[in-house]
Scaffold this motif. Structure first.
Motif, mmCIF file in Angstrom:
data_model
loop_
_atom_site.group_PDB
_atom_site.id
_atom_site.type_symbol
_atom_site.label_atom_id
_atom_site.label_comp_id
_atom_site.label_asym_id
_atom_site.label_seq_id
_atom_site.Cartn_x
_atom_site.Cartn_y
_atom_site.Cartn_z
ATOM 1 N N LEU A 277 36.952 -8.163 -41.841
ATOM 2 C CA LEU A 277 36.024 -7.806 -41.344
ATOM 3 C C LEU A 277 34.844 -7.607 -41.737
ATOM 4 O O LEU A 277 34.439 -7.779 -43.223
ATOM 5 C CB LEU A 277 36.384 -6.126 -41.731
ATOM 6 C CG LEU A 277 37.515 -5.714 -40.541
ATOM 7 C CD1 LEU A 277 38.008 -4.090 -40.625
ATOM 8 C CD2 LEU A 277 37.225 -5.260 -38.347
ATOM 9 N N ILE A 278 33.775 -7.419 -41.466
ATOM 10 C CA ILE A 278 32.296 -7.523 -42.015
ATOM 11 C C ILE A 278 31.558 -6.186 -41.361
ATOM 12 O O ILE A 278 31.558 -6.158 -40.139
ATOM 13 C CB ILE A 278 31.426 -9.015 -41.833
ATOM 14 C CG1 ILE A 278 31.923 -10.282 -42.112
ATOM 15 C CG2 ILE A 278 29.929 -8.770 -42.294
ATOM 16 C CD1 ILE A 278 31.235 -11.251 -41.213
ATOM 17 N N VAL B 83 34.478 -8.818 -36.697
ATOM 18 C CA VAL B 83 35.355 -9.780 -37.326
ATOM 19 C C VAL B 83 35.289 -11.127 -37.080
ATOM 20 O O VAL B 83 34.706 -11.959 -36.425
ATOM 21 C CB VAL B 83 36.663 -9.673 -36.381
ATOM 22 C CG1 VAL B 83 37.959 -10.254 -36.907
ATOM 23 C CG2 VAL B 83 36.907 -8.306 -36.029
ATOM 24 N N LYS B 84 35.315 -11.700 -38.309
ATOM 25 C CA LYS B 84 35.386 -12.940 -38.717
ATOM 26 C C LYS B 84 36.593 -14.087 -38.032
ATOM 27 O O LYS B 84 37.176 -13.838 -37.836
ATOM 28 C CB LYS B 84 35.261 -13.405 -39.606
ATOM 29 C CG LYS B 84 34.879 -14.989 -40.383
ATOM 30 C CD LYS B 84 35.572 -15.330 -41.709
ATOM 31 C CE LYS B 84 35.223 -16.684 -42.011
ATOM 32 N NZ LYS B 84 35.073 -17.284 -43.454
ATOM 33 N N VAL C 24 34.371 -7.548 -46.444
ATOM 34 C CA VAL C 24 33.139 -7.600 -46.696
ATOM 35 C C VAL C 24 31.451 -6.438 -46.257
ATOM 36 O O VAL C 24 31.797 -7.243 -45.180
ATOM 37 C CB VAL C 24 32.513 -8.872 -46.389
ATOM 38 C CG1 VAL C 24 30.854 -8.801 -47.260
ATOM 39 C CG2 VAL C 24 33.602 -9.848 -47.508
ATOM 40 N N ILE C 25 31.728 -5.676 -47.486
ATOM 41 C CA ILE C 25 30.831 -4.631 -46.090
ATOM 42 C C ILE C 25 29.174 -4.372 -47.291
ATOM 43 O O ILE C 25 29.531 -4.826 -48.519
ATOM 44 C CB ILE C 25 31.396 -3.027 -46.974
ATOM 45 C CG1 ILE C 25 31.834 -2.824 -48.471
ATOM 46 C CG2 ILE C 25 32.648 -2.767 -45.851
ATOM 47 C CD1 ILE C 25 32.587 -1.614 -48.311
ATOM 48 N N SER C 26 28.192 -3.910 -46.800
ATOM 49 C CA SER C 26 27.045 -3.836 -47.046
ATOM 50 C C SER C 26 26.329 -2.893 -47.236
ATOM 51 O O SER C 26 25.773 -2.716 -45.311
ATOM 52 C CB SER C 26 26.015 -4.990 -47.020
ATOM 53 O OG SER C 26 25.038 -4.505 -48.674
ATOM 54 N N VAL D 20 29.771 -13.819 -44.745
ATOM 55 C CA VAL D 20 31.184 -14.410 -43.504
ATOM 56 C C VAL D 20 31.969 -15.579 -44.132
ATOM 57 O O VAL D 20 32.840 -15.897 -44.521
ATOM 58 C CB VAL D 20 29.882 -15.464 -42.401
ATOM 59 C CG1 VAL D 20 31.094 -16.620 -41.587
ATOM 60 C CG2 VAL D 20 29.283 -14.212 -41.490
ATOM 61 N N ARG D 21 31.174 -16.127 -45.558
ATOM 62 C CA ARG D 21 32.003 -17.365 -46.520
ATOM 63 C C ARG D 21 33.313 -16.246 -46.924
ATOM 64 O O ARG D 21 34.252 -16.607 -47.090
ATOM 65 C CB ARG D 21 31.303 -18.151 -47.385
ATOM 66 C CG ARG D 21 31.932 -19.117 -47.345
ATOM 67 C CD ARG D 21 30.701 -20.157 -49.139
ATOM 68 N NE ARG D 21 30.435 -19.034 -50.133
ATOM 69 C CZ ARG D 21 31.191 -18.504 -51.338
ATOM 70 N NH1 ARG D 21 32.736 -18.546 -51.281
ATOM 71 N NH2 ARG D 21 30.845 -17.746 -51.497
#
Length: 270
Positions: A142-143, A268-269, A114-116, A134-135
């Motif tokens: 990865l975030i 990393v989650k 998930v990216i922003s 996160v969810r």
């Protein structure tokens, strides 16, 4: 007792703000930030990637160029349509979907990454937006985020604008996302930070007034700021913004280069 914040009203005004001007003009200038973020995240071809508050698709396009299966979300339909145009031009298969960063319509752990890029940081309910990042990320996924820092050029530009047009009371500054302490707090214990790096994007214009003219014409927050001050306050706001540019700019053979710091985060989650 402090007055409750009407986040729905704040969000509605934000939608109108980002739909004003033409953010696609600005997004085209800063696309390299998304390319660097995707490279730092080292995305795997074939992975499922969600671009949150993706606007016209800078990060989504960068991820799709890596062979990822990409969904780009935003709550402004006009920005998504520009993203579709860009994806069609490059023959990239990207799904564009209208969605609120604070209430993503996807399942828990649905995405590998998930990216922003300068997107989620503007959500008025920061804790909710962070929890959604996160969810929707799978365990081990990865975030990756890019956010302007308070100390950088954009931080000073935002503060100067706020001196003329104060932000809604009680709403936290989006620049919180551009600090190591802030992003650690927002993402919480379910995430392990892999890297935080302060990078610099350089704006390049012929002269300071041209830079501010570009923001005034195309960048929603600046467009709305000038609308708010009206004709009586426009000259003072323009003067102060140009002074911010002058203080930050390096002169380059009659033109200017303006370094703007941002925080790049890869996590990393757990």
């Amino acid at each position: 007792m402090p007055q409750a914040i009407d986040l729905a009203t704040v969000k509605s005004r934000q939608q109108a703000m980002w739909a004003s001007g033409d953010f696609g003009v600005i997004a085209a200038l800063i696309h390299i930030v998304a390319e660097l973020l995707v490279d730092s995240a080292d995305l795997i071809a074939g992975s499922r990637v969600l671009d949150v508050a993706g606007g016209t698709g800078n990060a989504a396009i960068a991820a799709a160029r890596c062979g990822c299966d990409v969904t780009c979300t935003d709550y402004v339909p006009e920005l998504l349509e520009r993203g579709r145009e860009r994806a069609r031009a490059e023959r990239l298969n990207i799904e564009f979907a209208e969605a609120d960063a604070e209430a993503l319509p996807y399942g828990d752990g649905e995405f590998d990454a998930v990216i922003s890029t300068f997107g989620a940081m503007f959500a008025p309910d920061q804790a909710k937006a962070a929890s959604e990042l996160v969810r929707t990320t799978r365990p081990g996924g990865l975030i990756a985020l890019a956010s302007w820092t308070p100390e950088g050029f954009l931080g000073e530009l935002f503060r100067t604008t706020a001196g003329h047009v104060p932000p809604p009371p009680g709403v936290a500054s989006p620049l919180r996302w551009g600090t190591e302490a802030g992003i650690t707090e927002l993402l919480g214990d379910d995430v392990e930070l892999v890297s935080t790096r302060r990078r610099t994007f350089t704006w390049r214009f012929r002269r300071p007034a041209e830079f501010i003219y570009t923001l005034r014409e195309w960048y929603g927050p600046t467009v709305k700021a000038f609308e708010a001050v009206g004709p009586a306050g426009a000259a003072a706001l323009e003067h102060d913004l140009i002074e911010v540019v002058k203080r930050a700019a390096r002169n380059r053979d009659g033109a200017i280069a303006v370094p703007a710091e941002y925080l790049e985060v890869v996590a990393v989650k757990r």
